[in-house]
Each structure stands twice: as structure tokens, then as C-alpha cells.
Design a protein around this motif. Sequence first.
Motif, PDB file in Angstrom:
ATOM      1  N   LYS A   1       2.427   1.879  -3.376  1.00 20.14           N
ATOM      2  CA  LYS A   1       1.430   2.439  -4.294  1.00 20.14           C
ATOM      3  C   LYS A   1       1.177   3.905  -3.983  1.00 20.14           C
ATOM      4  O   LYS A   1       1.008   4.723  -4.894  1.00 20.14           O
ATOM      5  CB  LYS A   1       0.119   1.640  -4.218  1.00 20.14           C
TER       6      LYS A   1
ATOM      7  N   HIS B   1       0.835  -1.203   0.000  1.00 21.97           N
ATOM      8  CA  HIS B   1       0.000   0.000   0.000  1.00 21.97           C
ATOM      9  C   HIS B   1       0.873   1.259   0.000  1.00 21.97           C
ATOM     10  O   HIS B   1       0.603   2.213  -0.729  1.00 21.97           O
ATOM     11  CB  HIS B   1      -0.920  -0.018   1.218  1.00 21.97           C
ATOM     12  N   TYR B   2       1.919   1.260   0.806  1.00 18.93           N
ATOM     13  CA  TYR B   2       2.816   2.415   0.905  1.00 18.93           C
ATOM     14  C   TYR B   2       3.553   2.649  -0.419  1.00 18.93           C
ATOM     15  O   TYR B   2       3.717   3.789  -0.850  1.00 18.93           O
ATOM     16  CB  TYR B   2       3.804   2.208   2.055  1.00 18.93           C
TER      17      TYR B   2
ATOM     18  N   HIS C   1      -3.305   1.916   9.428  1.00 23.12           N
ATOM     19  CA  HIS C   1      -3.605   0.687   8.695  1.00 23.12           C
ATOM     20  C   HIS C   1      -3.885  -0.454   9.682  1.00 23.12           C
ATOM     21  O   HIS C   1      -4.831  -1.234   9.501  1.00 23.12           O
ATOM     22  CB  HIS C   1      -2.423   0.355   7.776  1.00 23.12           C
TER      23      HIS C   1
END
Length: 155
Positions: free
Chosen positions: A75, A72-73, A112
Motif C-alpha cells: 500500500k 502495508h508495504y 512495524h
Amino acid sequence: DAHGFDVFDVYNLSMYFCVMTLTGVGFGDVSPVGQSEVLLSSISMFLTGFVWAWVIANIVNVVNNLDAFSSHYQKLNDDLNMLMDSRGLSLALQTRARKHLHEALKVHRQRHQQNTIQALSVGLQGEIALQSGADEVCNCVWYLRDVDSDVLVEL
């Protein structure tokens, strides 16, 4: 018709040579004798190469997804880079934005993790809070020092 080979035989042998070289099977001691064996060997090596590529791709995918937040980071970093590029931001502002995102990494990771914890039952959330150090915080408050852990879980 060079040396008794027709056009199909030449292409078949050429494909066999290319596939054998590209797949890394090598030239070894055992080799096909007839044209049908050459064709079958070529197809077999070609398909085996695809299967091996698929296996490696799946292994890379599993390793890449071991830490969902890191994906996620990454992206988020990619999105930030695209945003800055599309808007033509100055190099100084780009550097500050990247630095901020990097320094805020722990905060984003905790958010998160909070989303993950919220998916659990209230009881499990309380137990996780206790094992994460909430009981030590409660020991600093005089009226919570002697409270039973079951009560703390409910809090």
C-alpha cells in the motif's frame, strides 16, 4: 413457436446452456428433462458458481493477509506511485524514491515490529529482547556480564 417451444422455454434452455458452460459443470450424462428441472439446474449451477467464487476470494484474502507488513508495504508503494504520478515527478526522481523505499524496507519492517512489541507487557518485551540477542550485547559490557536474566528482562 419453433419445434413446440414457447419463448420462456427457449430463454430457459438458453440460460441453462450458458450457465452450464460458464460454471464448468459440463454437459455430462445426466441432464434435466423438463423445463422446471432445467430452471432449477440453472439456478443451482449459478448459485454454486457464486459460492465457489466466494470461497476462492476468501482463500486469496487469507493468503494475502498472512504477512501484515507486506500488505502495508504494498500500500505504501501504491501511495508513493500515486503521489509521484499526480505531481508529475521526473523519471529519475521516481526511480530514486522507489529505490529508497525498497532499501528502507528492513527499517520499516523493524518499526512495524516495534509497534507490535509495544502492545505487549513490559515483562514479555524484556523476554523478547533477551531472546533476540540483547543478552549478548549485555555480555559485552563488563558490569552487565554476570547480571541475572531476570534483571536483564527488567532492564
